[in-house]
Design a protein around this motif. Structure first.
Motif, mmCIF file in Angstrom:
data_model
loop_
_atom_site.group_PDB
_atom_site.id
_atom_site.type_symbol
_atom_site.label_atom_id
_atom_site.label_comp_id
_atom_site.label_asym_id
_atom_site.label_seq_id
_atom_site.Cartn_x
_atom_site.Cartn_y
_atom_site.Cartn_z
ATOM 1 N N THR A 32 35.893 21.188 55.295
ATOM 2 C CA THR A 32 34.670 20.392 55.315
ATOM 3 C C THR A 32 34.651 19.547 56.581
ATOM 4 O O THR A 32 35.623 18.850 56.873
ATOM 5 N N ASN A 33 33.551 19.607 57.315
ATOM 6 C CA ASN A 33 33.420 18.860 58.559
ATOM 7 C C ASN A 33 32.540 17.629 58.344
ATOM 8 O O ASN A 33 31.313 17.739 58.313
ATOM 9 N N PRO A 34 33.124 16.425 58.203
ATOM 10 C CA PRO A 34 32.305 15.216 57.994
ATOM 11 C C PRO A 34 31.405 14.896 59.188
ATOM 12 O O PRO A 34 30.396 14.209 59.027
ATOM 13 N N ASP A 36 29.557 16.896 60.725
ATOM 14 C CA ASP A 36 28.341 17.712 60.660
ATOM 15 C C ASP A 36 27.813 17.738 59.231
ATOM 16 O O ASP A 36 27.623 18.791 58.632
ATOM 17 N N TRP A 37 27.608 16.557 58.674
ATOM 18 C CA TRP A 37 27.013 16.395 57.351
ATOM 19 C C TRP A 37 27.773 17.169 56.272
ATOM 20 O O TRP A 37 27.204 17.702 55.345
ATOM 21 N N TYR A 38 29.094 17.226 56.422
ATOM 22 C CA TYR A 38 29.974 17.823 55.414
ATOM 23 C C TYR A 38 29.669 19.291 55.137
ATOM 24 O O TYR A 38 29.832 19.772 54.019
ATOM 25 N N LYS A 39 29.263 20.016 56.160
ATOM 26 C CA LYS A 39 29.112 21.464 56.005
ATOM 27 C C LYS A 39 30.484 22.127 56.024
ATOM 28 O O LYS A 39 31.454 21.580 56.550
ATOM 29 N N SER A 56 24.936 25.382 54.866
ATOM 30 C CA SER A 56 24.032 24.348 55.381
ATOM 31 C C SER A 56 23.903 23.159 54.450
ATOM 32 O O SER A 56 22.954 22.374 54.576
ATOM 33 N N PHE A 58 25.884 19.885 51.911
ATOM 34 C CA PHE A 58 27.000 18.951 51.763
ATOM 35 C C PHE A 58 28.019 19.601 50.819
ATOM 36 O O PHE A 58 27.754 19.770 49.632
ATOM 37 N N ASN A 75 28.924 21.871 45.711
ATOM 38 C CA ASN A 75 27.695 21.600 46.457
ATOM 39 C C ASN A 75 27.127 20.246 46.011
ATOM 40 O O ASN A 75 26.541 20.138 44.938
ATOM 41 N N TRP A 76 27.286 19.238 46.839
ATOM 42 C CA TRP A 76 26.821 17.900 46.480
ATOM 43 C C TRP A 76 25.307 17.780 46.584
ATOM 44 O O TRP A 76 24.725 16.805 46.127
ATOM 45 N N ASN A 77 24.648 18.738 47.221
ATOM 46 C CA ASN A 77 23.190 18.717 47.278
ATOM 47 C C ASN A 77 22.557 19.262 46.002
ATOM 48 O O ASN A 77 21.346 19.206 45.835
#
Length: 203
Positions: A32-34, A36-39, A56, A58, A75-77
């Motif tokens: 997870t890349n924080p 880049d919006w946790y993508k 694409s 979180f 998927n937090w979205n």
């Protein structure tokens, strides 16, 4: 004899493909890349590049399937549901649970997924290929579950008992007993299932 030559040929082919598959698997890391919006990102395991995102949304707690074809993640979205996606493209795919789910991992035969159900904070075991939730296999506040490579055991952090690591039978609903003295997290088996690594918050 022809039979012996054929057997040797089969062994050579098997070793070749095993080496190729293992190196294909070993050459990539997902994270997870924080920044880049946790993508989710996928990168070469042997250099310091970042590569590009493979979804694409979180995303947290990504994990490969043992056959390296799929990635599961939270998927937090979408209300923290567990998602399953193709490991080789940039889609998001669809949820495979209908509840808030974290810390998911595959069984070594990739038939089952274990995860923490964030509604009751127990470990659940489900079919890897459908969208059910199944039933809990612990009765305590449990996080970070991980299978042993021989499929017999599951280890996890029991937050009802000072965050000790517990070891349990993978095929029943007991809790078993602790194998650390407390405040132990992010546990994982070695591939030969002889050792366990974890973070010790006491040290």
């Amino acid at each position: 004899t022809n039979k012996n030559m054929f057997n040797k040929f089969i062994i050579v082919i098997f070793l070749f493909f095993s080496f190729w598959i293992c190196n294909t698997w070993a050459s990539n890391i997902i994270y997870t890349n924080p920044a880049d919006w946790y993508k989710l990102y996928k990168k070469d395991a042997n250099n310091t590049d970042n590569w590009s995102p493979i979804n694409s949304v979180f995303s947290l707690y990504p994990s490969y399937s043992p056959n390296w074809e799929y990635i599961i993640y939270t998927n937090w979205n979408d209300w923290h549901k567990l998602y399953k996606k193709d490991a080789n493209n940039n889609d998001n795919w669809n949820p495979i649970t209908s509840v808030e789910s974290s810390y998911a991992s595959y069984s070594p035969d990739w038939k089952y997924i274990i995860y923490t159900n964030r509604i009751d904070w127990k470990i659940y075991k489900k079919d890897a290929n459908n969208n059910d939730n199944w039933s809990p296999i612990t009765s305590v506040f449990s996080i970070d579950p991980s299978y042993s490579q021989n499929w017999q055991y599951i280890i996890y952090t029991n937050q009802d008992d000072w965050d000790k690591i517990y070891k349990k039978d993978a095929n029943n609903n007991d809790n078993w007993n602790h194998i650390t003295s407390g405040f132990s997290y992010y546990v994982s088996y070695s591939p030969d299932w002889k050792r366990i690594i974890y973070t010790n918050a006491n040290d």
